[in-house]
Design an enzyme around this catalytic site. Structure first.
Site, mmCIF file in Angstrom:
data_model
loop_
_atom_site.group_PDB
_atom_site.id
_atom_site.type_symbol
_atom_site.label_atom_id
_atom_site.label_comp_id
_atom_site.label_asym_id
_atom_site.label_seq_id
_atom_site.Cartn_x
_atom_site.Cartn_y
_atom_site.Cartn_z
ATOM 1 N N GLU A 1 -3.296 7.662 -4.162
ATOM 2 C CA GLU A 1 -3.353 6.393 -3.430
ATOM 3 C C GLU A 1 -3.193 5.239 -4.414
ATOM 4 O OE1 GLU A 1 -6.085 4.582 0.079
ATOM 5 O OE2 GLU A 1 -7.146 5.047 -1.791
ATOM 6 N N TYR B 1 0.850 -1.198 0.000
ATOM 7 C CA TYR B 1 0.000 0.000 0.000
ATOM 8 C C TYR B 1 0.881 1.241 0.000
ATOM 9 C CZ TYR B 1 -3.308 3.571 1.503
ATOM 10 O OH TYR B 1 -4.069 4.713 1.580
#
Length: 444
Positions: free
Chosen positions: A239, A150
């Site tokens: 993101e 992530y």
């Protein structure tokens, strides 16, 4: 002060007692900093910036999907519904087709899947029962991954600048990662003046779980390019979940979400032209076209207020007296008569609204401008619900004189508590009248 920051500060104020008010203002803050791109659009921006992303094509028909799938020369294919909502993979289309993300093993199957998605509404945990229209699908090559991680860049209130959030675990929501293992997440503040340093980028690479120098160097290269994209495009969020390592040792951004600051629209016309208004509440689209801060809620009392703090107080007092706010609508300190008229049109067109409460404190905003906007709206649209008006402050006497001279049957009061009570009572009268199909006149 940036409007969104003002709203966020207001929402976190200890004086805000009602959950609905906090949620409404937090939504308003995020809406102000809103340009949310589809996955295929974000990937193209990243591709243009030299960032590694999978090959893919956005398609709007079965024929286009079939052509795109055939270009992958026998490789497995992933078809993704392009809607601005999370939880696509577990969603269901209103035509009964299940899943907004499918792995396919031949072009014909990929084309069939895309055809089942395009033109349909996908319902996920984030869309509500109405779902979101899928106008396009993304047909992309399936990538086999060694690891999923992530990565995100956003702005941090604590450090007053950009912050990188990195985790060696990816492919699921960051909230789930944090709940399972908080130590798996590393936050790396970036100095606004110095920018991203090599040391910052290497710290990020190691936080992502890269160990040998060759892999670290590749990760550093991608992190630097992602940060450059974030700064150059005035993004508020980049993101990547997951950012992944392939068996060959390459670093690839598999899925991306990028948001942009509305205040920078004049610098990035080409990006803001990508806005897909079909994914947004039509009322909010109309409001944004007139520079109004509007967020639709599920209640029955429309609110027209100036200032985020006053809007929250208004929603709180409506809840206190048994009502439910239908919206957050802040006309700000410099609204014109035209904007006020448009605000009333939005409230009046909302079929859930059974009464409207106007609560204006005239500081920068002039009460007579609000009054004239109310009068204009009443004369140009068929006001179907009662309007309670509470005005205080700058030019309030002139405003009251305009309302009296208009001949309109508005309910006026100087006391906010009384105004909220009257709005709730009138809304209940309208609700009861509607149940027996009785027409009630509220204006001359």
């Amino acid at each position: 002060m940036n409007t969104s920051m003002y709203l966020l500060r207001a929402a976190r104020s200890p004086c805000v007692s009602q959950k609905s008010s906090r949620e409404a203002v937090l939504r308003a803050a995020s809406a102000i900093r809103l340009l949310n791109l589809h996955e295929y659009q974000s990937q193209q921006l990243m591709r243009d910036a030299g960032i590694n992303v999978p090959r893919g094509f956005d398609v709007n028909s079965r024929e286009a999907a079939l052509s795109a799938a055939k270009s992958f020369d026998g490789k497995d294919i992933v078809v993704k519904a392009q809607v601005l909502a999370g939880g696509r993979g577990l969603g269901t289309f209103k035509n009964g087709f299940k899943g907004g993300v499918h792995i396919c093993y031949d072009p014909e199957k990929a084309a069939d899947v895309a055809e089942s998605m395009i033109g349909q509404h996908l319902v996920t945990k984030q869309t509500g029962e109405q779902g979101r229209l899928c106008s396009k699908a993304l047909v992309t090559e399936r990538m086999y991954l060694r690891r999923e991680m992530y990565f995100a860049i956003t702005y941090d209130r604590e450090s007053q600048g950009p912050v990188i959030v990195a985790s060696r675990v990816g492919g699921t929501s960051i909230e789930d990662i944090a709940a399972a293992d908080p130590s798996a997440i590393t936050k790396i503040p970036v100095n606004m003046v110095e920018g991203l340093t090599k040391a910052d980028a290497e710290k990020c690479a190691r936080a992502l779980g890269f160990a040998n120098q060759h892999a670290i160097d590749k990760a550093i290269d991608q992190v630097e390019k992602l940060y450059s994209l974030f700064i150059e495009k005035d993004a508020t969020l980049v993101e990547v979940n997951p950012i992944a390592e392939t068996p060959e040792g390459d670093v690839v951004c598999i899925d991306a979400k990028i948001n942009f600051d509305d205040n920078a629209e004049f610098r990035h016309k080409e990006i803001f032209s990508m806005r897909d208004v079909s994914q947004e509440d039509p009322r909010e689209v109309t409001a944004s076209a007139h520079d109004l801060n509007y967020i639709g809620l599920d209640g029955n009392i429309g609110c027209l207020v100036n200032g985020a703090g006053l809007a929250m107080a208004t929603m709180d007092i409506i809840k206190l007296h048994g009502g439910d706010p239908a919206n957050f609508l802040d006309v700000g300190g410099s609204a014109t008569e035209t904007q006020v008229t448009e605000a009333f049109k939005i409230l009046n067109d909302d079929t859930k609204v059974e009464a409207i409460l106007v609560n204006i404190f005239g500081g920068i905003m002039r009460c007579d401008v609000i009054a004239q906007g109310i009068i204009n709206a009443a004369k140009t649209i068929d006001m179907r619900v009662p309007v309670v008006v509470r005005l205080q402050g700058n030019k309030v006497d002139e405003a009251k004189a305009l309302i009296r001279a208009s001949g309109l049957k508005l309910v006026a009061t100087d006391d906010l508590d009384q105004a909220a009570k009257k709005a709730c009572t009138l809304a209940e009268i309208v609700r009861l009248a509607n149940t027996v199909d009785v027409t009630v006149a509220f204006q001359s």
